[in-house]
Design a protein around this motif. Structure first.
Motif, short mmCIF file in Angstrom:
data_model
loop_
_atom_site.label_atom_id
_atom_site.label_comp_id
_atom_site.label_asym_id
_atom_site.label_seq_id
_atom_site.Cartn_x
_atom_site.Cartn_y
_atom_site.Cartn_z
N SER A 1 33.75 -7.57 30.47
CA SER A 1 34.13 -8.97 30.32
C SER A 1 32.91 -9.89 30.29
O SER A 1 32.37 -10.18 29.23
CB SER A 1 35.11 -9.38 31.43
OG SER A 1 34.56 -9.13 32.71
N GLU A 2 32.41 -10.29 31.48
CA GLU A 2 31.34 -11.28 31.52
C GLU A 2 29.96 -10.68 31.80
O GLU A 2 28.96 -11.38 31.74
CB GLU A 2 31.63 -12.33 32.59
CG GLU A 2 32.93 -13.09 32.39
CD GLU A 2 32.97 -13.91 31.10
OE1 GLU A 2 31.93 -14.04 30.44
OE2 GLU A 2 34.07 -14.39 30.77
N SER B 1 25.17 -12.42 34.31
CA SER B 1 26.53 -12.68 33.89
C SER B 1 26.54 -13.82 32.89
O SER B 1 25.73 -14.75 32.97
CB SER B 1 27.38 -13.04 35.11
OG SER B 1 28.62 -13.58 34.74
N ASN B 2 27.47 -13.76 31.93
CA ASN B 2 27.62 -14.88 31.00
C ASN B 2 28.23 -16.10 31.68
O ASN B 2 27.95 -17.22 31.30
CB ASN B 2 28.52 -14.45 29.82
CG ASN B 2 27.86 -13.43 28.93
OD1 ASN B 2 26.68 -13.54 28.62
ND2 ASN B 2 28.62 -12.42 28.53
N GLN B 3 29.07 -15.85 32.66
CA GLN B 3 29.72 -16.93 33.39
C GLN B 3 29.37 -16.79 34.87
O GLN B 3 30.04 -16.09 35.63
CB GLN B 3 31.24 -16.87 33.18
CG GLN B 3 31.69 -17.18 31.76
CD GLN B 3 31.58 -18.65 31.43
OE1 GLN B 3 31.47 -19.50 32.31
NE2 GLN B 3 31.62 -18.98 30.15
N ASN B 4 28.30 -17.46 35.28
CA ASN B 4 27.78 -17.30 36.64
C ASN B 4 28.79 -17.64 37.72
O ASN B 4 28.86 -16.97 38.75
CB ASN B 4 26.53 -18.15 36.82
CG ASN B 4 25.38 -17.77 35.89
OD1 ASN B 4 24.44 -18.52 35.72
ND2 ASN B 4 25.46 -16.60 35.27
N SER B 5 29.58 -18.68 37.50
CA SER B 5 30.51 -19.12 38.54
C SER B 5 31.58 -18.08 38.81
O SER B 5 31.98 -17.85 39.97
CB SER B 5 31.15 -20.44 38.14
OG SER B 5 30.18 -21.46 38.00
N SER C 1 31.30 -14.82 38.34
CA SER C 1 30.67 -13.68 39.00
C SER C 1 30.31 -14.00 40.45
O SER C 1 30.41 -13.14 41.33
CB SER C 1 29.42 -13.26 38.23
OG SER C 1 29.78 -12.78 36.94
N LEU C 2 29.89 -15.23 40.71
CA LEU C 2 29.60 -15.65 42.08
C LEU C 2 30.85 -15.54 42.94
O LEU C 2 30.80 -15.02 44.07
CB LEU C 2 29.07 -17.08 42.09
CG LEU C 2 28.90 -17.74 43.45
CD1 LEU C 2 27.88 -16.98 44.31
CD2 LEU C 2 28.46 -19.20 43.28
#
Length: 682
Positions: free
Chosen positions: A205-206, A215-219, A221-222
């Protein structure tokens, strides 16, 4: 107060796996335990298939025999729950228990830590086993401590976890509108309109293929880091609850792994009766790094003593190069743990396994099976020394007036960030500051963001990338009351969901620091700039090399103490100090060389009246534990040669506790040697 008053002394022992051996070996084991001074054995850590051979069958007869054999030979027990590796029958019958890895691959049976933490099957049977063990052994007289699972960690990305993640997100954000805002999902058209559209952020996915941490979407993954830590904590709590129903007075722990990235140990700490951890310093690792990790473990419960649950008596078989511990080195690492707050010295393992992947890992009892080995003799010497110490050091504390802020969520967010440098390593950045205290024999605590800052005169927050709500105000209050605060490059960048602060960095820290950051330059490995002082500060003067990152900052009232020496930003501020209320706030805009760091920390401490425990000497580590008005000064020699320590006049004629002799004026320490000086009662 001891961990358990049944054994009011430093616990000495470690992991013991008699189920791997024929029973005639057991009597020889306890004979050797007596010779080595071993008084605690951690048992039943990996025995689930033996305890539960099928779904409806439990068999505790062998464990009964193991515990009876230890008790009659005066060896106390740290009792594991065996839930770190599920049985093969469980994997075959209930595939929901099997983890899916970051690359989207579903495991088959094998290894350990192989269970999905959100599997209903795993949670059901783990809690049931823990409860049955506690019910059966609640009156066992040798039981000192419960050991839940083992080295908990590892995320899963299966359908169970996807469902649980959505529930977790609903609790955190309430509505999809709030979630979309917090995650900045307008980027790349990621807006969610149904909770079921959200999937775990793995490689499918990300995730970014070339680096697990990116990650493409840090939030997203965080939050999955947060969710992963919470999920595994829930597994611990389920077992702990089952145990407490039957043994409410027996303490419970699980063994941590130091700076292990995936678990937020500050969040876990309130749920453990005592912190325990497994210490395996690499042979080429600086002693200061292991010291820092001990202090981090001590800091999880605001300075309370912790357990050294595992270390190797000689060699760690899983390191790239399995280097032996040199004569005296095992004792030195053991005493280092005690010097930083441990009330136990425990090993993995007591008898060396005959097969599988840990058969070459160090043990008190080698494959030779007798006491006539170098390692056994040294373990026996240490056991005799610890026995002589008795309860002298138990529950003594370390008092520091300086603290270093450590935050797992800040680490997750900073290392997920795509920029400014792939070399960004939060733990290493923290260690740069810790080592500057360590090398000058100045005690320092490792503290979380929820800790009481008022206990300290100096607070260092390296790489404070994420500033959560309320933290800036807490830091402002600390400085305003007279504290000295230091933070560094790449700080004050994002909020708790990894959204950048607008209006200028360092975001909410801008007021207390009196600066704003315009840009950040990442330097290539081997590339450098310089930090040129505009006026001397203590012994610091002239120019110092700097590397890694360079923040381009502007003063908004802060005094410029140093500027950059080269590149297009030559002459721009590189070090500033801002007077705020009764205190000061420093910003170190680049990563200076070690000599600058030592001089900087030395002068900060002098300004606050904080002095070294002893005059610093290369390769000599010094700490101090205190109890009931008495102080115990630990001095460790990390050098390969003997060192002579000149003692201050006030330390003439003091007792050295390991040898029992009186020391006057000077102390001679052999390579890897340790001394514990009992200072006069104040």
């Amino acid at each position: 107060m001891a961990i358990n008053n049944k054994l009011n002394k430093i616990w000495y022992g470690g992991d013991y796996n008699p189920e791997q051996w024929d029973r005639e070996i057991w009597d020889e084991d306890v004979r050797l335990f007596q010779l080595a001074g071993i008084n605690v054995a951690t048992v039943n850590v990996f025995s689930w298939p033996l305890l539960q051979p099928s779904e409806d069958e439990y068999d505790f007869r062998q464990l009964d025999d193991i515990l009876d054999n230890l008790h009659k030979n005066n060896v106390h027990v740290c009792l594991g729950t065996s839930t770190a590796a599920h049985p093969a029958w469980m994997a075959a019958r209930y595939p929901d228990i099997l983890r899916v890895d970051w690359e989207g691959r579903k495991r088959t049976y094998g290894g350990r830590h192989n269970s999905c933490p959100n599997s209903p099957t795993y949670r059901k049977y783990a809690a049931k086993l823990a409860g049955k063990l506690a019910e059966r052994y609640r009156n066992y007289p040798g039981l000192l401590l419960w050991h839940v699972n083992n080295e908990l960690g590892g995320y899963c990305y299966c359908d169970n976890c996807a469902k649980a993640f959505r529930v977790w997100l609903k609790r955190r954000y309430g509505t999809l509108e709030q979630l979309n805002k917090a995650w900045y999902t307008a980027f790349w058209g990621h807006t969610f309109y149904d909770w079921n559209e959200i999937v775990p952020p793995n490689l499918l996915s990300e995730g970014v293929h070339w680096n697990y941490q990116r990650s493409n979407q840090n939030s997203i993954s965080l939050d999955y880091f947060r969710f992963g830590s919470d999920s595994i904590l829930e597994c611990y709590l389920i077992e702990a609850e089952a145990i407490r129903k039957h043994t409410p007075d027996i303490p419970i722990t699980t063994n941590f792994m130091g700076t292990y990235k995936e678990m937020n140990y500050f969040q876990w700490a309130p749920h453990l009766d005592i912190i325990s951890w497994d210490s395996y310093p690499a042979p080429n690792q600086p002693p200061s790094f292991n010291a820092m990790t001990h202090d981090l473990m001590r800091g999880l419960k605001n300075g309370r003593p912790f357990m050294l649950m595992e270390q190797t008596p000689s060699v760690a078989n899983w390191q790239p190069y399995c280097k032996l511990k040199r004569p005296g080195e095992m004792k030195k690492w053991s005493y280092q743990a005690v010097a930083h707050g441990a009330d136990t010295v425990m090993f993995f393992q007591l008898r060396k396994s005959a097969g599988s992947c840990e058969k070459m890992h160090g043990a008190v009892i080698e494959h030779a099976g007798h006491e006539h080995t170098r390692v056994f003799r040294e373990c026996a010497e240490l056991g005799a020394e610890l026995n002589r110490l008795g309860n002298t050091l138990i529950d003594s504390r370390i008092h520091a007036k300086a603290g270093i802020l450590y935050d797992w969520e800040n680490r997750w967010a900073a290392e997920l960030s795509s920029g400014p440098s792939n070399d960004l390593d939060y733990v290493n950045e923290v260690h740069k500051y810790y080592s500057a205290f360590y090398e000058q024999s100045i005690p320092v605590d490792m503290v979380g963001i929820e800790s009481d800052f008022g206990r300290y005169d100096i607070l260092i927050a390296p790489l404070l990338y994420m500033v959560k709500p309320g933290l800036a105000e807490k830091l402002e209050a600390f400085v305003s009351r007279g504290g000295t605060f230091v933070t560094t490059y790449f700080s004050g960048i994002v909020n708790e969901t990894d959204l950048c602060y607008t209006g200028g960095f360092p975001g909410p820290l801008r007021n207390v620091l009196g600066i704003w950051t315009e840009e950040t330059d990442a330097l290539y490995p081997g590339e450098s700039n310089s930090l040129v002082l505009t006026r001397s500060y203590g012994e610091l003067k002239g120019a110092y090399t700097s590397d890694f990152l360079c923040d381009l900052i502007h003063s908004e009232g802060a005094e410029v103490m140093a500027v950059y020496g080269s590149d297009f930003y030559k002459g721009m501020p590189a070090l500033t100090v801002n007077r705020f209320g009764s205190g000061t706030a420093w910003y170190v805009a680049t990563s200076p060389e070690a000599s600058f760091m030592r001089g900087f920390i030395k002068q900060l401490c002098e300004d606050k009246g904080i002095t070294p425990l002893l005059p610093p000497q290369e390769g000599i580590e010094v700490t101090c534990r205190e109890k009931e008005g008495a102080a115990y000064l630990f001095i460790l020699n990390h050098n390969m040669e003997q060192r002579t320590i000149e003692l201050p006049p006030g330390l003439a004629a003091v007792k050295e506790l390991i040898s029992g002799i009186m020391v006057n004026n000077e102390l001679k320490l052999p390579p890897h040697g340790t001394a514990i000086l009992q200072l006069p009662v104040r």
